[in-house]
Enzyme design. Structure first.
Site, PDB file in Angstrom:
ATOM      1  N   CYS A   1       0.800  -1.313  -0.074  1.00 33.30           N
ATOM      2  CA  CYS A   1       0.010   0.022  -0.030  1.00 33.30           C
ATOM      3  C   CYS A   1       0.854   1.375  -0.034  1.00 33.30           C
ATOM      4  O   CYS A   1       0.257   2.331  -0.038  1.00 33.30           O
ATOM      5  CB  CYS A   1      -1.041  -0.057   1.281  1.00 33.30           C
ATOM      6  SG  CYS A   1      -1.970  -1.320   1.145  1.00 33.30           S
TER       7      CYS A   1
ATOM      8  N   HIS B   1      -2.878   7.348   2.317  1.00 27.24           N
ATOM      9  CA  HIS B   1      -3.246   6.232   1.975  1.00 27.24           C
ATOM     10  C   HIS B   1      -4.539   5.774   2.501  1.00 27.24           C
ATOM     11  O   HIS B   1      -4.819   6.064   3.659  1.00 27.24           O
ATOM     12  CB  HIS B   1      -2.153   4.937   2.285  1.00 27.24           C
ATOM     13  CG  HIS B   1      -3.062   3.807   2.187  1.00 27.24           C
ATOM     14  ND1 HIS B   1      -3.536   3.080   1.037  1.00 27.24           N
ATOM     15  CD2 HIS B   1      -2.850   2.396   3.152  1.00 27.24           C
ATOM     16  CE1 HIS B   1      -3.880   1.891   1.346  1.00 27.24           C
ATOM     17  NE2 HIS B   1      -3.719   1.548   2.457  1.00 27.24           N
TER      18      HIS B   1
ATOM     19  N   ASN C   1     -10.193   0.290   0.133  1.00 24.18           N
ATOM     20  CA  ASN C   1      -8.829   0.356   0.328  1.00 24.18           C
ATOM     21  C   ASN C   1      -8.600  -0.129  -0.867  1.00 24.18           C
ATOM     22  O   ASN C   1      -8.695  -1.218  -1.179  1.00 24.18           O
ATOM     23  CB  ASN C   1      -8.330  -0.391   1.616  1.00 24.18           C
ATOM     24  CG  ASN C   1      -6.979  -0.574   1.723  1.00 24.18           C
ATOM     25  OD1 ASN C   1      -6.238  -0.081   0.633  1.00 24.18           O
ATOM     26  ND2 ASN C   1      -6.334  -0.888   2.781  1.00 24.18           N
TER      27      ASN C   1
END
Length: 346
Positions: A123, A266, A296
């Protein structure tokens, strides 16, 4: 986290000239995810702040999403693919173990001659890729053209166990891209911090499918090809290390936290981000969040949020953006970008 070097770019200033994104058509509600994960839609909202996410169609792979985001970013920057010297794709869900997904993107968009490769920092990948590509352009590095394409793209719907409430409720699919190129002095990427802690590598992983545990009937039966995450430990890492990294970056760059105008993190989990924000010490920054609608999207989440904000006219010339990603490895990356309106280096 121990002390880590903060990078201040030398050479030619390099910044973001265009942004683009792509989201699959299928919107997946909490109700649909909850039924299989054994929870309620209300539980998902309360634990994650997510309302829906997108899943790639059966015929779509990571490169398909990446190509669409790339084309949008190129159009926004006003350049053509033949002007690219570098293509860097950040992904932990490549089309294949090899070749690099970036090479598939290069072929599809017609970027003949561009060097293309992938980066896997999970990520955090987009920030790692952004810093890498900017460094190559800034130094010259033999690039045949003065522009780079950086893409974050992931299709996590293919690797999540949809019965695992710890992960299935979080992830969606998407791609975001930026075009990097010359900007005026004082603009563009002004500093960055990249760090990894391999001692924590087991917190986030897909255990099977590589050389350690090649695909077999046993790995399939054991669910070794699914994404697994120790959510509480990951949250503890983020809450402790993200503020430290941001303070270290700002201090090394002699930048007052109050001068940060925009924060693009993020988009891991809306509830986690809400807990983290007060400790980041960014009193004036406007935080840009898309997690409620996108979920996500791993390496895609920062460029998706960046493109969403830019298309809403959020940034003005000279404003300071802070991008920060965190993910498996464990890895963490942060970058400061002085925004330049318009295109070109002068």
């Amino acid at each position: 986290m121990t002390d880590h070097p903060v990078r201040t770019p030398g050479g030619r200033p390099v910044g973001i000239l265009g942004t683009g994104s792509y989201l699959p058509a299928e919107a997946v509600s909490n109700e649909l995810v909850a039924e299989r994960a054994g929870v309620t839609a209300e539980w998902i909202s309360a634990k994650t702040g997510i309302r829906r996410r997108r899943y790639a169609a059966d015929h779509e792979a990571t490169s398909d999403l990446a190509v669409e985001a790339a084309r949008a970013a190129l159009a926004d920057a006003g350049i053509h693919a033949g002007q690219l010297g570098w293509i860097v794709v950040a992904t932990s869900t490549p089309d294949h173990p090899q070749p690099a997904t970036a090479c598939l993107v290069q072929h599809r968009i017609g970027a003949t001659g561009a060097a293309a490769f992938d980066i896997n920092a999970v990520c955090s990948g987009f920030v790692f890729a952004l810093v890498t590509a900017a460094g190559l352009l800034s130094a010259g590095s033999g690039a045949p053209a003065p522009y780079a394409l950086v893409i974050g793209a992931d299709v996590y719907s293919r690797i999540i166990d949809r019965t695992d409430r710890r992960t299935a409720v979080l992830f969606g699919d998407g791609a975001g891209a930026v075009v990097l190129g010359p900007v005026r002095p004082g603009y563009g990427l002004t500093g960055s911090l990249l760090t990894s802690d391999g001692a924590l590598h087991e917190l986030i992983q897909v255990a099977a499918g590589g050389s350690r545990a090649p695909a077999s009937e046993k790995t399939l039966a054991d669910g070794g090809h699914f994404f697994r995450m120790r959510g509480r430990a990951v949250s503890e890492y983020v809450l402790a290390e993200l503020p430290r990294a941001i303070r270290a970056l700002l201090a090394a760059q002699r930048t007052d936290a109050a001068s940060v105008d925009h924060f693009i993190p993020h988009q891991a989990n809306g509830v986690l981000l809400a807990k983290a924000l007060p400790d980041l010490g960014l009193p004036r920054a406007r935080t840009h969040l898309t997690v409620a609608e996108h979920g996500n999207t791993s390496a895609a989440s920062i460029p998706l949020a960046l493109d969403d904000a830019r298309r809403q006219g959020a940034f003005t010339d000279g404003e300071l953006l802070l991008l920060a990603g965190f993910g498996g490895g464990m890895s963490l990356g942060a970058a400061l970008v002085r925004w330049q309106d318009g295109h070109g280096g002068s």
